[in-house]
Design a protein around this motif. Structure first.
Motif, PDB file in Angstrom:
ATOM      1  N   THR A   1       0.807  -1.213   0.000  1.00 62.55           N
ATOM      2  CA  THR A   1       0.000   0.000   0.000  1.00 62.55           C
ATOM      3  C   THR A   1       0.844   1.269   0.000  1.00 62.55           C
ATOM      4  OG1 THR A   1      -0.231  -0.118   2.396  1.00 62.55           O
ATOM      5  CG2 THR A   1      -1.992  -1.072   1.095  1.00 62.55           C
ATOM      6  N   VAL A   2       1.946   1.276   0.725  1.00 60.88           N
ATOM      7  CA  VAL A   2       2.793   2.476   0.785  1.00 60.88           C
ATOM      8  C   VAL A   2       3.382   2.775  -0.585  1.00 60.88           C
ATOM      9  CG1 VAL A   2       4.867   3.488   1.809  1.00 60.88           C
ATOM     10  CG2 VAL A   2       3.296   2.170   3.240  1.00 60.88           C
ATOM     11  N   ALA A   3       3.897   1.739  -1.250  1.00 59.94           N
ATOM     12  CA  ALA A   3       4.491   1.928  -2.580  1.00 59.94           C
ATOM     13  C   ALA A   3       3.443   2.357  -3.599  1.00 59.94           C
ATOM     14  CB  ALA A   3       5.179   0.642  -3.038  1.00 59.94           C
ATOM     15  N   LEU A   4       2.269   1.719  -3.572  1.00 59.40           N
ATOM     16  CA  LEU A   4       1.211   2.097  -4.508  1.00 59.40           C
ATOM     17  C   LEU A   4       0.729   3.520  -4.265  1.00 59.40           C
ATOM     18  CD1 LEU A   4      -0.950  -1.140  -4.678  1.00 59.40           C
ATOM     19  CD2 LEU A   4       0.472  -0.164  -6.480  1.00 59.40           C
ATOM     20  N   ALA A   5       0.585   3.879  -2.995  1.00 59.12           N
ATOM     21  CA  ALA A   5       0.130   5.235  -2.659  1.00 59.12           C
ATOM     22  C   ALA A   5       1.104   6.278  -3.195  1.00 59.12           C
ATOM     23  CB  ALA A   5      -0.039   5.376  -1.149  1.00 59.12           C
ATOM     24  N   ALA A   6       2.389   6.021  -3.037  1.00 61.06           N
ATOM     25  CA  ALA A   6       3.396   6.961  -3.522  1.00 61.06           C
ATOM     26  C   ALA A   6       3.425   7.017  -5.049  1.00 61.06           C
ATOM     27  CB  ALA A   6       4.773   6.567  -2.989  1.00 61.06           C
ATOM     28  N   GLU A   7       3.348   5.862  -5.680  1.00 60.15           N
ATOM     29  CA  GLU A   7       3.435   5.802  -7.145  1.00 60.15           C
ATOM     30  C   GLU A   7       2.258   6.498  -7.826  1.00 60.15           C
ATOM     31  OE1 GLU A   7       3.591   2.525 -10.748  1.00 60.15           O
ATOM     32  OE2 GLU A   7       4.155   1.901  -8.736  1.00 60.15           O
ATOM     33  N   PHE A   8       1.068   6.324  -7.273  1.00 64.86           N
ATOM     34  CA  PHE A   8      -0.127   6.884  -7.904  1.00 64.86           C
ATOM     35  C   PHE A   8      -0.634   8.143  -7.217  1.00 64.86           C
ATOM     36  CE2 PHE A   8      -0.039   2.504  -9.343  1.00 64.86           C
ATOM     37  CZ  PHE A   8      -0.195   2.676 -10.708  1.00 64.86           C
ATOM     38  N   ASP A   9       0.135   8.638  -6.252  1.00 64.21           N
ATOM     39  CA  ASP A   9      -0.189   9.881  -5.546  1.00 64.21           C
ATOM     40  C   ASP A   9      -1.603   9.845  -4.954  1.00 64.21           C
ATOM     41  OD1 ASP A   9       0.386  12.394  -4.518  1.00 64.21           O
ATOM     42  OD2 ASP A   9      -0.402  13.426  -6.283  1.00 64.21           O
ATOM     43  N   VAL A  10      -1.877   8.781  -4.200  1.00 65.31           N
ATOM     44  CA  VAL A  10      -3.148   8.618  -3.496  1.00 65.31           C
ATOM     45  C   VAL A  10      -2.837   8.308  -2.036  1.00 65.31           C
ATOM     46  CG1 VAL A  10      -4.391   7.821  -5.551  1.00 65.31           C
ATOM     47  CG2 VAL A  10      -3.309   6.152  -4.039  1.00 65.31           C
ATOM     48  N   SER A  11      -3.860   8.332  -1.192  1.00 64.49           N
ATOM     49  CA  SER A  11      -3.654   8.003   0.214  1.00 64.49           C
ATOM     50  C   SER A  11      -3.424   6.497   0.360  1.00 64.49           C
ATOM     51  CB  SER A  11      -4.860   8.416   1.052  1.00 64.49           C
ATOM     52  OG  SER A  11      -5.965   7.599   0.756  1.00 64.49           O
TER      53      SER A  11
ATOM     54  N   SER B   1      -5.002   0.725  -0.225  1.00 60.47           N
ATOM     55  CA  SER B   1      -5.449  -0.474   0.472  1.00 60.47           C
ATOM     56  C   SER B   1      -6.808  -0.942  -0.053  1.00 60.47           C
ATOM     57  CB  SER B   1      -5.524  -0.196   1.974  1.00 60.47           C
ATOM     58  OG  SER B   1      -5.959  -1.336   2.672  1.00 60.47           O
ATOM     59  N   ARG B   2      -7.703  -0.001  -0.282  1.00 61.60           N
ATOM     60  CA  ARG B   2      -9.020  -0.356  -0.831  1.00 61.60           C
ATOM     61  C   ARG B   2      -8.886  -0.915  -2.247  1.00 61.60           C
ATOM     62  NH1 ARG B   2     -10.601   4.585   1.534  1.00 61.60           N
ATOM     63  NH2 ARG B   2     -10.752   5.525  -0.527  1.00 61.60           N
ATOM     64  N   ALA B   3      -7.956  -0.384  -3.016  1.00 62.04           N
ATOM     65  CA  ALA B   3      -7.729  -0.889  -4.374  1.00 62.04           C
ATOM     66  C   ALA B   3      -7.261  -2.347  -4.339  1.00 62.04           C
ATOM     67  CB  ALA B   3      -6.712  -0.017  -5.106  1.00 62.04           C
TER      68      ALA B   3
END
Length: 63
Positions: free
Chosen positions: A25-35, A40-42
């Motif tokens: 979740t941390v990596a995805l949040a940073a990559e896609f500029d989301v919380s 996590s919901r994705a």
């Protein structure tokens, strides 16, 4: 596998292979500029749709 025509963000079919570990979740949040909660919901949505599964203590993997 990152598509050669889109080296920045990973999206769409063919981006990940079966059994490949997905970013957390941390990596995805940073990559896609989301919380982190959005990331996590994705991941939870992918799991609910049968596109990913969880290995306890290891993370999400492509189904």
């Amino acid at each position: 596998m990152i598509k050669p025509d889109d080296p920045g963000k990973r999206r769409g079919p063919g981006t990940y292979r079966a059994e490949e570990r997905l970013p957390g979740t941390v990596a995805l949040a940073a990559e896609f500029d989301v919380s982190q909660s959005t990331a996590s919901r994705a991941l939870a949505s992918l799991r609910a749709e049968g596109l990913a599964y969880v290995v306890s203590g290891r993370g999400y993997y492509v189904a």
